[in-house]
Design an enzyme around this catalytic site. Structure first.
Site: not given
Ligand code: MC0
Length: 146
Positions: A7, A43, A60, A84, A134
């Site tokens: 997705h 979602e 998604q 993503h 992902e």
């Molecule tokens: C954050 N960054 C991204 C981003 N999110 N870059 C590209 N795409 C994204 N989606 C970048 C920020 O701009 C920042 O860069 C750096 O990563 C750190 O981000 P932050 O905002 O300070 O946040 P953190 O470090 O607390 O968390 C970022 C992280 C988090 C990726 C670790 O978002 C995470 O754990 N994501 C995985 C879970 C998730 O997103 N779940 C939602 C979808 P700079 O350069 O400014 O430092 S759930 C889903 O999809 C499910 C239900 C499913 O598929 O079934």
């Protein structure tokens, strides 16, 4: 082995309005909806096509359910858009371990629950040329809406 695009995750402020845009503009219908409290999202999965490995590819649409969720944080910083991409695999554990061995940060120690009973993990966007990535192993499921 990654065998398909499972997705593309799109962050939005208003899920119902965004679903209606995809329906009225492109004709895509909702295949499944759910709330994932752990991830802080509501979602809608819009099926685009079946794939040759028995899976499917979806859009998604993601609306945050709480302000401290990753999607809410991302929306506040970037506005709506592609959040993503997710690759499908029959073996999320094996592929995550192999990718970790290549020096990419895998965000979860063990895969967690994703959409429609799937098992998911994420790769850090900073290790993937700016793309939050992902990995998904789907569960065999029937469509549902609630
Ligand atoms: C954050 N960054 C991204 C981003 N999110 N870059 C590209 N795409 C994204 N989606 C970048 C920020 O701009 C920042 O860069 C750096 O990563 C750190 O981000 P932050 O905002 O300070 O946040 P953190 O470090 O607390 O968390 C970022 C992280 C988090 C990726 C670790 O978002 C995470 O754990 N994501 C995985 C879970 C998730 O997103 N779940 C939602 C979808 P700079 O350069 O400014 O430092 S759930 C889903 O999809 C499910 C239900 C499913 O598929 O079934």
């Amino acid at each position: 082995m990654l065998t398909r695009i499972d997705h593309i995750g799109i962050a939005c402020f208003d899920l119902d309005k965004t679903v209606e845009f995809y329906r009225s503009t492109y004709g895509f219908e909702v295949f499944h909806t759910e709330v994932n409290e752990e991830q802080g999202v509501r979602e809608a999965m819009l099926k685009i096509n079946e794939t040759s490995d028995g899976g499917a590819s979806y859009l998604q649409l993601l609306e945050p359910t709480r302000e401290d969720s990753t999607v809410a944080k991302w929306l506040a910083k970037n506005g709506e858009g592609v959040h993503h991409i997710a690759f499908g695999t029959a073996d999320v554990d094996g592929d995550a371990a192999a990718i970790k061995d290549k020096g990419v940060r895998v965000l979860y120690e063990e895969p967690r629950r994703g959409s429609m009973g799937s098992r998911i993990t994420f790769l850090h966007p900073k290790d993937c040329h700016g793309v939050l990535t992902e990995l998904v192993t789907s569960a065999p499921v029937e469509p549902s809406e609630h």
